[in-house]
Design a protein around this motif. Structure first.
Motif, short mmCIF file in Angstrom:
data_model
loop_
_atom_site.label_atom_id
_atom_site.label_comp_id
_atom_site.label_asym_id
_atom_site.label_seq_id
_atom_site.Cartn_x
_atom_site.Cartn_y
_atom_site.Cartn_z
N SER A 119 0.81 -1.20 0.11
CA SER A 119 0.02 -0.04 -0.10
C SER A 119 0.83 1.38 -0.16
O SER A 119 0.36 2.43 -0.18
N VAL A 120 2.08 1.05 0.18
CA VAL A 120 3.05 2.27 0.08
C VAL A 120 3.67 2.73 -0.91
O VAL A 120 4.03 1.96 -1.80
N LYS A 121 3.40 3.88 -1.15
CA LYS A 121 4.00 4.64 -2.53
C LYS A 121 5.44 4.40 -2.43
O LYS A 121 6.34 4.38 -1.56
N GLY A 122 6.10 3.87 -3.48
CA GLY A 122 7.42 3.29 -4.13
C GLY A 122 7.87 2.05 -3.67
O GLY A 122 8.82 1.73 -4.13
N VAL A 123 6.90 1.28 -3.42
CA VAL A 123 7.12 -0.17 -3.13
C VAL A 123 6.30 -0.78 -4.28
O VAL A 123 5.11 -0.68 -4.77
N VAL A 150 11.85 7.08 -4.19
CA VAL A 150 10.51 7.42 -3.96
C VAL A 150 10.41 7.27 -2.34
O VAL A 150 9.73 8.10 -1.51
N VAL A 151 10.76 6.15 -1.87
CA VAL A 151 10.89 5.54 -0.36
C VAL A 151 12.12 4.97 -0.09
O VAL A 151 12.61 4.25 -0.54
N ASN A 152 12.51 5.56 0.97
CA ASN A 152 13.68 5.13 1.63
C ASN A 152 13.76 4.07 2.80
O ASN A 152 12.48 3.66 3.15
N PHE A 153 14.90 3.43 3.17
CA PHE A 153 14.80 2.30 4.16
C PHE A 153 14.23 2.80 5.58
O PHE A 153 13.51 1.92 6.08
N PRO A 176 -1.37 8.11 6.36
CA PRO A 176 -2.09 8.21 5.33
C PRO A 176 -0.95 8.91 4.08
O PRO A 176 -1.30 8.93 2.98
N GLY A 177 -0.02 9.63 4.55
CA GLY A 177 0.44 10.43 3.59
C GLY A 177 1.54 9.70 2.67
O GLY A 177 2.11 10.21 1.78
N ILE A 178 1.83 8.40 3.01
CA ILE A 178 2.88 7.63 2.29
C ILE A 178 1.95 6.55 1.44
O ILE A 178 2.49 5.64 0.71
N LEU A 179 0.63 6.73 1.25
CA LEU A 179 -0.27 5.66 0.68
C LEU A 179 -0.36 5.79 -0.83
O LEU A 179 -0.24 7.07 -1.11
N LYS A 180 -0.28 4.80 -1.69
CA LYS A 180 -0.58 4.83 -2.86
C LYS A 180 -2.03 5.41 -3.41
O LYS A 180 -2.83 5.09 -2.55
N ALA A 181 -2.11 6.32 -4.31
CA ALA A 181 -3.33 6.57 -4.61
C ALA A 181 -4.53 5.98 -4.62
O ALA A 181 -5.65 6.13 -4.23
N ASN A 182 -4.45 4.52 -5.08
CA ASN A 182 -5.39 3.54 -5.28
C ASN A 182 -5.79 2.89 -3.75
O ASN A 182 -6.55 1.90 -3.88
N HIS A 183 -5.16 3.20 -2.77
CA HIS A 183 -5.25 2.73 -1.49
C HIS A 183 -5.77 3.77 -0.63
O HIS A 183 -5.95 3.46 0.69
#
Length: 218
Positions: free
Chosen positions: A62-66, A105-108, A211-218
Protein backbone atom coordinates in the motif's frame (compact mmCIF):
# COMPACT_ATOMS: atom_id res chain seq x y z
CA UNK A 1 9.15 -43.91 41.48
CA UNK A 2 12.85 -44.33 40.67
CA UNK A 3 11.94 -45.53 37.18
CA UNK A 4 9.71 -42.48 36.66
CA UNK A 5 12.46 -40.14 37.87
CA UNK A 6 14.93 -41.76 35.50
CA UNK A 7 12.52 -41.24 32.59
CA UNK A 8 12.08 -37.56 33.47
CA UNK A 9 15.83 -36.98 33.75
CA UNK A 10 16.42 -38.76 30.45
CA UNK A 11 13.80 -36.63 28.75
CA UNK A 12 15.36 -33.47 30.18
CA UNK A 13 18.80 -34.54 29.02
CA UNK A 14 17.52 -35.25 25.51
CA UNK A 15 15.79 -31.87 25.45
CA UNK A 16 18.94 -30.08 26.53
CA UNK A 17 21.04 -31.93 23.98
CA UNK A 18 18.51 -31.15 21.27
CA UNK A 19 18.56 -27.44 22.13
CA UNK A 20 22.35 -27.51 22.19
CA UNK A 21 22.28 -28.81 18.59
CA UNK A 22 19.88 -26.13 17.39
CA UNK A 23 20.93 -23.00 19.28
CA UNK A 24 24.53 -22.73 18.00
CA UNK A 25 23.27 -22.89 14.42
CA UNK A 26 20.79 -20.12 15.10
CA UNK A 27 23.45 -18.11 16.92
CA UNK A 28 25.74 -18.45 13.91
CA UNK A 29 23.05 -16.78 11.80
CA UNK A 30 22.66 -13.94 14.29
CA UNK A 31 26.45 -13.43 14.40
CA UNK A 32 26.98 -13.69 10.63
CA UNK A 33 28.11 -10.88 8.37
CA UNK A 34 25.13 -9.39 6.54
CA UNK A 35 24.63 -10.05 2.86
CA UNK A 36 23.84 -6.94 0.84
CA UNK A 37 21.40 -7.47 -2.01
CA UNK A 38 22.42 -5.61 -5.15
CA UNK A 39 19.98 -3.17 -6.71
CA UNK A 40 18.31 -4.25 -9.94
CA UNK A 41 16.85 -1.80 -12.46
CA UNK A 42 17.09 0.96 -9.86
CA UNK A 43 15.12 -1.04 -7.28
CA UNK A 44 16.32 -2.12 -3.82
CA UNK A 45 15.12 -4.88 -1.51
CA UNK A 46 14.42 -4.94 2.23
CA UNK A 47 13.29 -7.75 4.51
CA UNK A 48 10.94 -7.73 7.49
CA UNK A 49 9.09 -10.24 9.68
CA UNK A 50 6.06 -9.14 11.68
CA UNK A 51 3.50 -11.85 12.28
CA UNK A 52 1.47 -13.34 9.43
CA UNK A 53 3.07 -12.54 6.08
CA UNK A 54 -0.35 -12.10 4.45
CA UNK A 55 -0.82 -9.00 6.61
CA UNK A 56 2.68 -7.60 6.19
CA UNK A 57 2.69 -8.09 2.42
CA UNK A 58 -0.53 -6.08 2.10
CA UNK A 59 0.78 -3.28 4.31
CA UNK A 60 3.94 -2.72 2.28
CA UNK A 61 2.16 -2.97 -1.06
CA UNK A 62 0.00 0.00 0.00
CA UNK A 63 3.09 2.25 0.28
CA UNK A 64 4.18 4.64 -2.47
CA UNK A 65 7.48 3.55 -3.98
CA UNK A 66 6.99 -0.13 -3.20
CA UNK A 67 6.72 -2.15 -6.41
CA UNK A 68 6.00 -5.47 -4.80
CA UNK A 69 6.04 -7.32 -1.50
CA UNK A 70 6.67 -11.08 -1.57
CA UNK A 71 5.78 -13.54 1.20
CA UNK A 72 8.39 -16.01 2.38
CA UNK A 73 10.60 -17.22 5.21
CA UNK A 74 13.84 -15.87 6.70
CA UNK A 75 15.95 -15.88 9.83
CA UNK A 76 16.32 -19.61 10.35
CA UNK A 77 18.91 -22.34 9.95
CA UNK A 78 16.79 -24.77 7.90
CA UNK A 79 17.19 -24.93 4.13
CA UNK A 80 14.16 -24.95 1.83
CA UNK A 81 11.55 -24.20 4.52
CA UNK A 82 7.89 -24.75 3.73
CA UNK A 83 4.72 -23.40 5.29
CA UNK A 84 4.19 -26.71 7.08
CA UNK A 85 7.74 -26.95 8.43
CA UNK A 86 7.80 -23.28 9.44
CA UNK A 87 4.61 -23.77 11.44
CA UNK A 88 6.34 -26.32 13.66
CA UNK A 89 8.50 -23.51 15.04
CA UNK A 90 11.58 -25.70 14.67
CA UNK A 91 13.14 -24.26 11.52
CA UNK A 92 14.28 -21.02 13.13
CA UNK A 93 12.54 -19.12 10.33
CA UNK A 94 9.86 -16.50 10.70
CA UNK A 95 7.21 -15.62 8.15
CA UNK A 96 8.79 -12.66 6.35
CA UNK A 97 8.39 -10.39 3.35
CA UNK A 98 10.76 -9.19 0.66
CA UNK A 99 9.97 -5.58 -0.13
CA UNK A 100 11.04 -4.41 -3.60
CA UNK A 101 11.11 -0.61 -3.65
CA UNK A 102 12.34 2.49 -5.43
CA UNK A 103 14.77 4.30 -3.08
CA UNK A 104 14.16 7.50 -5.04
CA UNK A 105 10.55 7.44 -3.81
CA UNK A 106 10.71 5.71 -0.42
CA UNK A 107 13.83 5.10 1.67
CA UNK A 108 14.76 2.39 4.17
CA UNK A 109 14.06 4.68 7.11
CA UNK A 110 10.46 5.17 5.99
CA UNK A 111 10.08 1.42 5.52
CA UNK A 112 11.16 1.07 9.16
CA UNK A 113 8.49 3.57 10.19
CA UNK A 114 5.94 1.51 8.24
CA UNK A 115 7.17 -1.58 10.05
CA UNK A 116 6.65 -0.21 13.54
CA UNK A 117 3.42 1.61 12.67
CA UNK A 118 1.80 -1.56 11.35
CA UNK A 119 2.23 -3.81 14.39
CA UNK A 120 2.16 -4.04 18.15
CA UNK A 121 5.91 -3.45 18.67
CA UNK A 122 5.97 -4.93 22.17
CA UNK A 123 4.26 -8.27 21.42
CA UNK A 124 6.73 -11.12 21.74
CA UNK A 125 6.66 -14.11 19.37
CA UNK A 126 3.67 -13.02 17.34
CA UNK A 127 1.19 -10.41 16.24
CA UNK A 128 -2.47 -10.38 17.22
CA UNK A 129 -3.85 -13.92 17.31
CA UNK A 130 -0.78 -15.45 15.66
CA UNK A 131 1.68 -16.76 18.23
CA UNK A 132 4.88 -18.76 18.00
CA UNK A 133 8.49 -18.21 16.95
CA UNK A 134 7.46 -18.45 13.30
CA UNK A 135 5.45 -15.24 13.82
CA UNK A 136 8.10 -13.31 15.74
CA UNK A 137 9.18 -9.85 14.67
CA UNK A 138 12.58 -9.52 12.98
CA UNK A 139 14.20 -6.63 11.13
CA UNK A 140 16.94 -7.68 8.72
CA UNK A 141 19.84 -5.33 8.00
CA UNK A 142 22.18 -5.53 5.02
CA UNK A 143 24.92 -3.15 6.12
CA UNK A 144 26.21 -1.18 9.10
CA UNK A 145 24.24 1.92 8.15
CA UNK A 146 20.94 0.04 8.23
CA UNK A 147 21.86 -1.66 11.50
CA UNK A 148 22.63 1.70 13.15
CA UNK A 149 19.36 3.18 11.89
CA UNK A 150 17.38 0.21 13.21
CA UNK A 151 19.05 0.56 16.61
CA UNK A 152 18.27 4.28 16.69
CA UNK A 153 14.60 3.68 15.84
CA UNK A 154 14.23 0.96 18.47
CA UNK A 155 15.82 3.07 21.22
CA UNK A 156 13.57 6.03 20.40
CA UNK A 157 10.46 3.84 20.34
CA UNK A 158 11.35 2.19 23.66
CA UNK A 159 11.81 5.62 25.23
CA UNK A 160 8.44 6.72 23.87
CA UNK A 161 6.58 3.58 24.97
CA UNK A 162 8.45 2.93 28.20
CA UNK A 163 8.56 -0.73 27.17
CA UNK A 164 10.96 -3.06 25.41
CA UNK A 165 10.51 -3.46 21.66
CA UNK A 166 10.14 -7.13 20.79
CA UNK A 167 11.67 -7.05 17.31
CA UNK A 168 14.89 -9.00 16.88
CA UNK A 169 17.62 -7.57 14.64
CA UNK A 170 19.31 -10.03 12.27
CA UNK A 171 21.93 -9.71 9.54
CA UNK A 172 20.22 -10.62 6.29
CA UNK A 173 21.33 -14.01 4.95
CA UNK A 174 18.71 -15.49 2.64
CA UNK A 175 15.05 -15.14 1.80
CA UNK A 176 13.06 -18.22 0.86
CA UNK A 177 9.99 -17.42 -1.23
CA UNK A 178 6.78 -18.96 0.09
CA UNK A 179 4.44 -21.20 -1.85
CA UNK A 180 2.51 -19.58 -4.70
CA UNK A 181 -0.86 -19.63 -2.98
CA UNK A 182 0.48 -17.32 -0.25
CA UNK A 183 1.37 -14.53 -2.66
CA UNK A 184 -1.07 -11.59 -2.75
CA UNK A 185 -3.27 -13.64 -0.43
CA UNK A 186 -5.19 -10.73 1.05
CA UNK A 187 -6.01 -9.22 -2.34
CA UNK A 188 -7.03 -12.55 -3.88
CA UNK A 189 -9.01 -13.84 -0.90
CA UNK A 190 -10.99 -10.85 0.40
CA UNK A 191 -13.80 -13.03 1.80
CA UNK A 192 -11.52 -15.28 3.85
CA UNK A 193 -12.48 -15.00 7.52
CA UNK A 194 -8.89 -14.41 8.67
CA UNK A 195 -8.47 -11.68 6.06
CA UNK A 196 -11.75 -10.08 7.09
CA UNK A 197 -11.12 -10.22 10.82
CA UNK A 198 -7.34 -9.80 11.13
CA UNK A 199 -5.55 -8.68 7.97
CA UNK A 200 -7.90 -5.94 6.76
CA UNK A 201 -8.32 -4.34 10.22
CA UNK A 202 -4.54 -4.37 10.66
CA UNK A 203 -4.04 -2.76 7.26
CA UNK A 204 -6.69 -0.12 7.89
CA UNK A 205 -5.18 0.72 11.28
CA UNK A 206 -1.83 1.30 9.60
CA UNK A 207 -3.41 3.48 6.89
CA UNK A 208 -4.90 5.76 9.52
CA UNK A 209 -1.45 6.22 11.08
CA UNK A 210 0.48 7.02 7.89
CA UNK A 211 -1.99 8.29 5.25
CA UNK A 212 0.58 10.54 3.58
CA UNK A 213 2.67 7.69 2.17
CA UNK A 214 -0.13 5.60 0.66
CA UNK A 215 -0.56 4.91 -3.03
CA UNK A 216 -3.42 6.75 -4.70
CA UNK A 217 -5.52 3.60 -5.14
CA UNK A 218 -5.22 2.74 -1.46
Amino acid sequence: MNKLLLMVLTAMLFSCNNNAQVNPKQQDIINAEPIEVAMQNGKAKAYFASGCFWCVEAVYESVKGVDESISGYAGGQTKNPTYESSNTGRTGHAEAVEVIYDPEVVNFETLLDVYFSSQNPTQVNGQGPDNGSQYRSIIFYQNAEQKALISKKIKALEAELGKKVAAEVYPFQKFWKAEGYHQNYERLNPDNSYIQNVSIPRLNKFKRKMPGILKANH
